[in-house]
Motif scaffolding. Structure first.
Motif, PDB file in Angstrom:
ATOM      1  N   GLY A 138     -23.555 -22.433  15.905  1.00 40.54           N
ATOM      2  CA  GLY A 138     -22.440 -23.139  14.893  1.00 40.54           C
ATOM      3  C   GLY A 138     -22.565 -22.234  13.430  1.00 40.54           C
ATOM      4  N   GLU A 139     -22.164 -23.006  12.638  1.00 37.54           N
ATOM      5  CA  GLU A 139     -22.238 -22.373  11.039  1.00 37.54           C
ATOM      6  C   GLU A 139     -23.148 -23.204  10.505  1.00 37.54           C
ATOM      7  N   ARG A 140     -24.217 -22.114   9.673  1.00 39.24           N
ATOM      8  CA  ARG A 140     -25.448 -22.894   9.133  1.00 39.24           C
ATOM      9  C   ARG A 140     -25.067 -23.969   8.415  1.00 39.24           C
ATOM     10  N   GLU A 141     -23.791 -23.750   7.362  1.00 36.20           N
ATOM     11  CA  GLU A 141     -24.012 -25.031   6.286  1.00 36.20           C
ATOM     12  C   GLU A 141     -23.604 -26.278   6.989  1.00 36.20           C
ATOM     13  N   ASN A 142     -23.268 -26.480   8.309  1.00 37.42           N
ATOM     14  CA  ASN A 142     -23.080 -27.611   8.957  1.00 37.42           C
ATOM     15  C   ASN A 142     -24.259 -27.980   9.654  1.00 37.42           C
ATOM     16  N   VAL A 143     -25.451 -27.467   9.891  1.00 38.93           N
ATOM     17  CA  VAL A 143     -26.616 -28.056  10.343  1.00 38.93           C
ATOM     18  C   VAL A 143     -27.516 -28.268   9.335  1.00 38.93           C
ATOM     19  N   GLU A 144     -28.193 -29.486   9.378  1.00 41.91           N
ATOM     20  CA  GLU A 144     -29.238 -29.835   8.679  1.00 41.91           C
ATOM     21  C   GLU A 144     -30.273 -29.188   8.675  1.00 41.91           C
ATOM     22  N   ASP A 145     -31.081 -28.891   7.685  1.00 41.33           N
ATOM     23  CA  ASP A 145     -32.411 -28.096   7.676  1.00 41.33           C
ATOM     24  C   ASP A 145     -33.322 -28.659   8.706  1.00 41.33           C
ATOM     25  N   GLU A 146     -33.620 -29.769   8.705  1.00 36.11           N
ATOM     26  CA  GLU A 146     -34.805 -30.340   9.736  1.00 36.11           C
ATOM     27  C   GLU A 146     -34.396 -29.749  11.160  1.00 36.11           C
ATOM     28  N   LYS A 166     -36.478 -26.837  14.183  1.00 35.19           N
ATOM     29  CA  LYS A 166     -36.713 -27.348  15.530  1.00 35.19           C
ATOM     30  C   LYS A 166     -36.111 -26.481  16.778  1.00 35.19           C
ATOM     31  N   VAL A 167     -34.858 -26.064  16.456  1.00 36.06           N
ATOM     32  CA  VAL A 167     -34.095 -25.583  17.658  1.00 36.06           C
ATOM     33  C   VAL A 167     -33.550 -23.991  17.456  1.00 36.06           C
ATOM     34  N   ASN A 168     -33.323 -23.411  18.423  1.00 32.34           N
ATOM     35  CA  ASN A 168     -32.945 -22.167  18.263  1.00 32.34           C
ATOM     36  C   ASN A 168     -31.620 -22.073  17.619  1.00 32.34           C
ATOM     37  N   PHE A 169     -31.423 -21.418  16.661  1.00 33.67           N
ATOM     38  CA  PHE A 169     -29.913 -21.615  15.957  1.00 33.67           C
ATOM     39  C   PHE A 169     -29.318 -20.065  16.084  1.00 33.67           C
ATOM     40  N   ILE A 170     -27.988 -20.164  16.366  1.00 35.08           N
ATOM     41  CA  ILE A 170     -27.264 -18.825  16.487  1.00 35.08           C
ATOM     42  C   ILE A 170     -26.147 -18.972  15.774  1.00 35.08           C
ATOM     43  N   GLU A 171     -26.022 -18.398  14.780  1.00 30.01           N
ATOM     44  CA  GLU A 171     -24.744 -18.511  13.772  1.00 30.01           C
ATOM     45  C   GLU A 171     -23.565 -17.842  14.190  1.00 30.01           C
ATOM     46  N   ILE A 172     -22.482 -18.565  14.516  1.00 25.55           N
ATOM     47  CA  ILE A 172     -20.970 -18.059  15.062  1.00 25.55           C
ATOM     48  C   ILE A 172     -20.058 -18.426  13.786  1.00 25.55           C
ATOM     49  N   PRO A 173     -19.163 -17.528  13.663  1.00 26.07           N
ATOM     50  CA  PRO A 173     -18.294 -17.934  12.226  1.00 26.07           C
ATOM     51  C   PRO A 173     -17.202 -18.663  13.138  1.00 26.07           C
ATOM     52  N   LEU A 174     -17.171 -19.894  13.458  1.00 26.69           N
ATOM     53  CA  LEU A 174     -16.104 -20.721  13.952  1.00 26.69           C
ATOM     54  C   LEU A 174     -14.842 -20.775  13.123  1.00 26.69           C
ATOM     55  N   SER A 175     -15.207 -21.066  11.934  1.00 28.54           N
ATOM     56  CA  SER A 175     -14.037 -21.499  10.945  1.00 28.54           C
ATOM     57  C   SER A 175     -13.253 -20.039  10.621  1.00 28.54           C
TER      58      SER A 175
END
Ligand SMILES: Cc1ncc(C[n+]2csc(CCOP(=O)(O)OP(=O)(O)O)c2C)c(N)n1
Ligand code: SF4
Lengths: 291, 482
Positions: B9-17, B21-30
């Motif tokens: 997802g997009e970083r700004e839409n994921v809460e910091d906490e 905890k999870v593996n985050f992969i940034e994709i430019p959906l918008s």
């Protein structure tokens, strides 16, 4: 055609002891109704009365037709569904002015929009009878009651004007003291295809000391040369208040709820005779196999 | 969410906490959606990404989009397909570059299964059960059933009416049954609350009715789009006075179909309100299930022809008076919400009142109880620990127990919630009971205590408006079992 109203007299044990006060207008309405049904050539098995709660709503117990004595204010939705489930039945919703205009007011408004082919008979005694004399929506300005000791100051409900404003299908008012005319109006209401509303003025001898038999005779008149197909004229008549016009105010023939329902487009059978369409369910399930 | 969870997802839409905890992969959906023409296409891009990750057939997705947006015109269809393909390519790239690894092999065995939502299962079950009249007033999450049925009303030749309020809806349903139809209302918390007076009328007049109650977290308007199992007490106690009712709560989408169909036979047979309780989680879930066995559904009608001297409320041994309807037979039918004699006329007679109260609240209830369905036992009947659940939590609890993999823990699931058979008491004897339900006060545990006198030892409750996850139940169970 069966012209003997006696077939509508109930022999059931519970029908023998009538709870209405001696001299109450409800007796007259019962008589009018039995005669209207007989003159229409209906049998007891063809007629259903759905009533709400109140003195008026006790009608199903004192007459020999199918009946369902339901909840305060709810006769109209129940009657609507009975007719929609079996259009072969002649369906009447019956109750008092409190029942139909106060507790059931919202249902009345929407039944007018929906237009089921039922007849709504409102026993309008301008008071709550069963609960011992509180003001009803049609109680006149200034009338004092145990719960309105200062005198009613709310504007009385005008069911006739309201129904015409909503473009109801059939709108009439009568006074039960006029037997023959009332029978004719109720016959026309029952025969009318679509929602027919009849406001029936009747005295409550126990709790309404203002609107007596004599008062209704003196404060009403029969409309002559009135064209019920003219909505504007009907509305003008509807807002006259003293004397009150009697007769058929307005007729507006339009499709009924049952006619418009997809349930009866191709199939006229009452719902109780129908079986589920398993083939159609199979079709839907098959369409779910890919996505 | 576990450490193996991957969030795209997009970083700004994921809460910091969560980021830690999870593996985050940034994709430019918008951005990708905007490239297609409008941020509106974001969902389709995302769907494409997921399809790509799983190496799904892009044609299937295209076909779906074509159907889904057909009514909106060619341009919308084309743009959506373009969005899907864009997403799909990204999904594939993520896999090919080894950023995300999804290993699934195609399971040909599910090819013939059907993909159904809880909503569709309830609606189709009702149709299979002979429902031909639906009255409703929209309220989430119950509305989907009405939407589905309205769209198929013409094919099934049924009445579907959106009425002025829930009071009208339930009263119409009563009227329809009175005239011999099979009627249902579909509603949620506040709407059901408004129906309670008429539910009481159904009890008194012995008028059958089927109510689909899709729960959402309340009181009042609550969390309208979330889930909870908080309305059991409401369903149990709705209506004034004493009269029986039947409460069913399907555990799965398949069961939602069969149980809703069955509800109509039960209402017809016992002449009581039958409440089918689902919740937002169940109605909005899609699942693939093996084909529905339509032959399993038998429509049992209990309508009798009215003989000359017909008594609607005949006093009988089992508390069931044969029900006739207007338009069939010579007799006159009088139904009544006031206390009545056997003909249905108002009575104040003390003896008759007593007999009628007993007929409804004792004899009829006993008859229903005797024929009630048993709960379903998953696992060893001699297990020391017994997990208890009802309604939509069936699969999450079952999955958690499979992962727990202990012989001494079994699971008892109730989809027939009320009334409970007396003989189920022995299922609990000598066991440590662990109650799992989605509400604050453990309403089902209270019911068990009241009806059969058993006490649960542990309660695992969730009431934040979210459904249970398997992991949550597993963790909670581990804690209890330690
Ligand atoms: C929900 C509900 N509220 C109130 C009542 C009490 N109640 C019974 S009849 C009635 C009014 C009766 O007046 P009306 O409808 O004018 O009939 P009448 O008795 O005058 O014929 C009321 C308030 C009730 N039965 N149910
Ligand atoms: S209280 Fe009034 S309306 Fe009721 S029965 Fe007596 S007179 Fe008639």
């Amino acid at each position: 055609m069966n012209l003997n109203p006696k077939i509508f007299e109930s022999k059931r044990p519970g029908s023998q002891d009538v709870a209405w006060c001696p001299g109450c207008g409800n007796f007259g309405i019962r008589n009018i109704l039995m005669n209207a049904l007989a003159e229409l050539g209906l049998t007891p098995q063809e007629v259903v009365i759905i009533s709400g709660i109140g003195q008026a709503a006790k009608m199903p117990h004192y007459i020999n037709v199918h009946g369902y004595h339901t909840l305060h204010g709810r006769a109209i939705p129940i009657a609507t569904a009975v007719k929609a489930s079996n259009p072969e039945l002649t369906v009447i919703a019956e109750g008092g002015d409190g029942d139909m205009y106060a507790e059931g007011g919202n249902h009345l408004l929407h039944a007018i929009r929906r237009n089921p082919d039922i007849t709504v008979l409102i026993h309008d005694n301008q008071i709550y009878g069963l609960t011992k004399g509180q003001a009803s929506p049609t109680t006149m300005l200034g009338m004092k009651t145990p719960t309105q000791p200062w005198g009613v100051f709310e504007e009385p409900f005008n069911p006739i004007a309201l129904a015409i404003a909503l473009n109801a299908s059939f709108v009439a008012r009568t006074f039960m003291g006029y037997f023959k005319e009332s029978v004719e109006i109720i016959k026309k209401a029952i025969r009318h295809k679509g929602l027919a509303i009849v406001d029936i003025l009747h005295p409550c001898v126990s709790f309404n000391k203002v609107n007596t038999y004599q008062w209704y005779r003196e404060h009403t008149y029969w409309m002559e040369d009135h064209d019920p197909y003219n909505r504007e004229d009907a509305f003008k008549r509807a807002i006259e208040s003293d004397p009150l016009p009697l007769g058929i105010f307005y007729i507006n023939e339009r499709p009924t709820f049952e006619e418009m329902s997809p349930a009866y487009k191709r199939n006229k059978m009452p719902l109780w005779k129908r079986e589920p369409k398993i083939e159609e369910i199979k079709k839907i399930l098959d369409s779910k196999r890919r996505f | 969410m576990s450490e193996n969870t991957v969030v795209l997802g997009e970083r700004e839409n994921v809460e910091d906490e969560f980021l830690e905890k999870v593996n985050f992969i940034e994709i430019p959906l918008s951005r990708m959606a905007k490239e297609v023409g409008s941020p509106l296409y974001l969902n389709t891009v995302a769907a494409g990404v997921i399809a790509g990750l799983f190496y799904a057939d892009i044609e299937v997705l295209e076909e779906y989009l074509r159907k889904r947006f057909a009514s909106k015109g060619e341009k919308v269809v084309d743009r959506n397909i373009e969005a899907a393909i864009k997403g799909y390519k990204l999904g594939r790239t993520l896999c090919e570059e080894g950023i995300v690894g999804v290993e699934v092999s195609r399971d040909r065995s599910v090819k013939d299964e059907i993909l159904l939502s809880g909503t569709e299962a309830v609606a189709l079950g009702a149709l299979a059960g002979g429902m031909n009249f639906l009255s409703f007033y929209p309220m989430s999450p119950s509305t989907g059933v009405a939407v589905f049925l309205a769209q198929h009303a013409e094919d099934f030749e049924i009445i579907v009416e959106q009425v002025e309020d829930e009071i009208s809806a339930i009263n119409m349903a009563l009227g329809a049954w009175f005239a011999g139809a099979r009627a249902m209302v579909t509603t949620s918390g506040g709407g059901f609350a408004l129906m309670t007076e008429a539910i009481s009328l159904a009890g008194m007049a012995e008028n059958p009715v089927v109510i689909h109650l899709a729960q959402r977290p309340s009181p009042a308007t609550g969390l309208p789009t979330r889930t909870m199992q908080g309305d059991l007490n409401l369903a149990l106690h709705a209506g004034h006075g004493e009269f029986p009712r039947i409460i069913l709560a399907p555990g799965s989408i398949e069961e939602a179909f069969y149980l809703t169909a069955e509800a109509f036979n039960l209402a017809d047979k016992y002449q009581v309100p039958v409440i089918v309780m689902t919740d937002e989680y169940l109605v909005d879930t899609y699942y693939n299930i093996p084909d529905i066995e339509l032959d399993r559904i038998k429509v049992e009608k209990y309508i009798v022809e009215a003989e000359e001297d017909y008594k609607r409320y005949k006093l009988t041994e089992d508390g069931i008076s044969p029900r006739a309807i207007p338009g069939y037979g010579k007799g006159i039918i009088v139904a009544n919400g006031n206390e009545h004699d056997e003909y249905g006329d108002i009575t104040e007679d003390g003896e008759l009142s007593r007999l009628m109260q007993e007929k409804r609240a004792i004899k009829k209830l006993e008859t229903i109880k005797k024929n009630a369905k048993l709960p379903k036992l998953v696992g060893d009947k001699n297990a020391k620990y017994l997990v208890i659940g009802w309604g939509s939590t069936y699969y999450v609890i079952k999955d958690a127990l499979e992962q727990l993999n202990r012989d001494d823990v079994a699971f008892l699931h109730f989809s027939w919630v009320y009334p409970l058979r007396d003989d189920i008491k022995e299922l609990f004897d000598g066991k440590v009971l662990i109650d799992i339900e989605g509400n604050v006060t453990a309403q089902f545990a209270q019911l068990l205590k009241k009806e059969i006198g058993v006490n649960v030892s542990y309660k695992i409750l969730k009431y934040d408006g979210r459904p249970f996850s398997v992991e949550e139940i597993l963790d909670a169970l581990k804690e209890v079992l330690e």
